[in-house]
Scaffold this motif. Sequence first.
Motif, PDB file in Angstrom:
ATOM      1  N   TYR A 171     -86.786  50.646 -23.920  1.00 52.45           N
ATOM      2  CA  TYR A 171     -86.312  51.527 -24.979  1.00 52.45           C
ATOM      3  C   TYR A 171     -85.209  52.475 -24.509  1.00 52.45           C
ATOM      4  O   TYR A 171     -84.408  52.942 -25.324  1.00 52.45           O
ATOM      5  N   GLY A 198     -91.891  52.818 -23.053  1.00 56.32           N
ATOM      6  CA  GLY A 198     -91.269  51.972 -22.042  1.00 56.32           C
ATOM      7  C   GLY A 198     -90.717  50.709 -22.666  1.00 56.32           C
ATOM      8  O   GLY A 198     -90.252  50.726 -23.807  1.00 56.32           O
ATOM      9  N   ASP A 199     -90.696  49.616 -21.906  1.00 60.23           N
ATOM     10  CA  ASP A 199     -90.309  48.309 -22.443  1.00 60.23           C
ATOM     11  C   ASP A 199     -88.873  48.304 -22.955  1.00 60.23           C
ATOM     12  O   ASP A 199     -88.591  47.866 -24.075  1.00 60.23           O
ATOM     13  N   SER A 201     -90.204  56.093 -29.978  1.00 57.54           N
ATOM     14  CA  SER A 201     -90.917  54.829 -29.784  1.00 57.54           C
ATOM     15  C   SER A 201     -92.409  55.106 -29.587  1.00 57.54           C
ATOM     16  O   SER A 201     -92.798  56.186 -29.150  1.00 57.54           O
ATOM     17  N   ASP A 210     -90.748  55.308 -18.342  1.00 63.42           N
ATOM     18  CA  ASP A 210     -89.852  54.365 -17.683  1.00 63.42           C
ATOM     19  C   ASP A 210     -88.982  55.083 -16.656  1.00 63.42           C
ATOM     20  O   ASP A 210     -87.793  55.317 -16.862  1.00 63.42           O
ATOM     21  N   TYR A 252     -91.040  47.634 -34.567  1.00 66.37           N
ATOM     22  CA  TYR A 252     -90.509  47.301 -33.253  1.00 66.37           C
ATOM     23  C   TYR A 252     -90.370  45.780 -33.127  1.00 66.37           C
ATOM     24  O   TYR A 252     -90.734  45.028 -34.020  1.00 66.37           O
ATOM     25  N   ASP A 299     -88.793  58.293 -25.812  1.00 68.21           N
ATOM     26  CA  ASP A 299     -89.464  57.037 -25.486  1.00 68.21           C
ATOM     27  C   ASP A 299     -90.842  57.321 -24.919  1.00 68.21           C
ATOM     28  O   ASP A 299     -90.970  57.863 -23.823  1.00 68.21           O
TER      29      ASP A 299
END
Length: 305
Positions: free
Chosen positions: A218, A215-216, A149, A237, A192, A212
């Motif tokens: 994933y 974040g968000d 990501s 994260d 995405y 990753d």
Amino acid sequence: MARAIRFDEYGDVEVLRVEDVPRPVPGAGQVLVEVRAAGINPGEASIRKGLLHSRFPATFPSGQGSDFAGVVASLGEGVSEIAVGDEVIGFVDTRSSHAEFVVAEAANLTPKPDGLPWEVAGSLFVAGTTAYAAVAAVCPREGDTVVVSGAAGGVGSLAVQLAKLAGATVIGLAGEANHEWLRELGVIPVAYGDGVLERIREAAPSVQAFVDTFGDAYVELALHLGIHPGRIDTIIDWAAAEKYNVKTDGNAAGASADVLRELALLLDKGLLTLPIARVYPLDEVRDAYRELEQRHTRGKIVLRP
């Protein structure tokens, strides 16, 4: 005197200023470097805002910056393997590289290859060692498919290439504007946003690992793809990592002059590329961070003292 970035309180970019400070003096085992380029990083913005106070508290007045490349200006006692005038790449843990001069431990320096541009060399440490450790954590190998990501960002742009070098097929999550560039690297681009799970499944019948960098949610996406938690690594994260027992290897795991040297040689040989989004003079540090915090740049943003 020398110029350096300082801030006296947590806040947005307006708290940053350029200040005249005493030129630093290297102690035993240390080196004074005249900085030619210094990368900026999302973690530094989070520290400045106070978002990481519990993990990385600031002491005011605070400087900032870890990455740098430059020319050795003077040596501290006991340093013999480095000479004044050497071109070096390095890092500091003292939040002080966004400046005209920085003192670094001699052990945290490596020679800059002649063919490596200053902007690339000076922005390599945080992104490069983070990508190196994150990719190593998920153990990519021939026949694997790895998803990254934030694939066009500073860390992600190197992570996709390192996973490719390990022999994996790589899917890079990025905006449409970066898809052609990812294809040129041999990466499969996937947009995405809503529907990303289905688009990944369309791109690959199975996925073995996930890095990753954004974040968000994933981490949860990686788990929905059926990836074992031991082959998921997030550099941002931490809450999800603790909840789902996935890895968090990043800069702290990769931070060494040996890793920095390996990455610099790969770049010099053309086996890696580190895109430079934009170079700002030190006086425009606020503008540099404004662009960084939009989280849409390809590669690195760099300061030039």
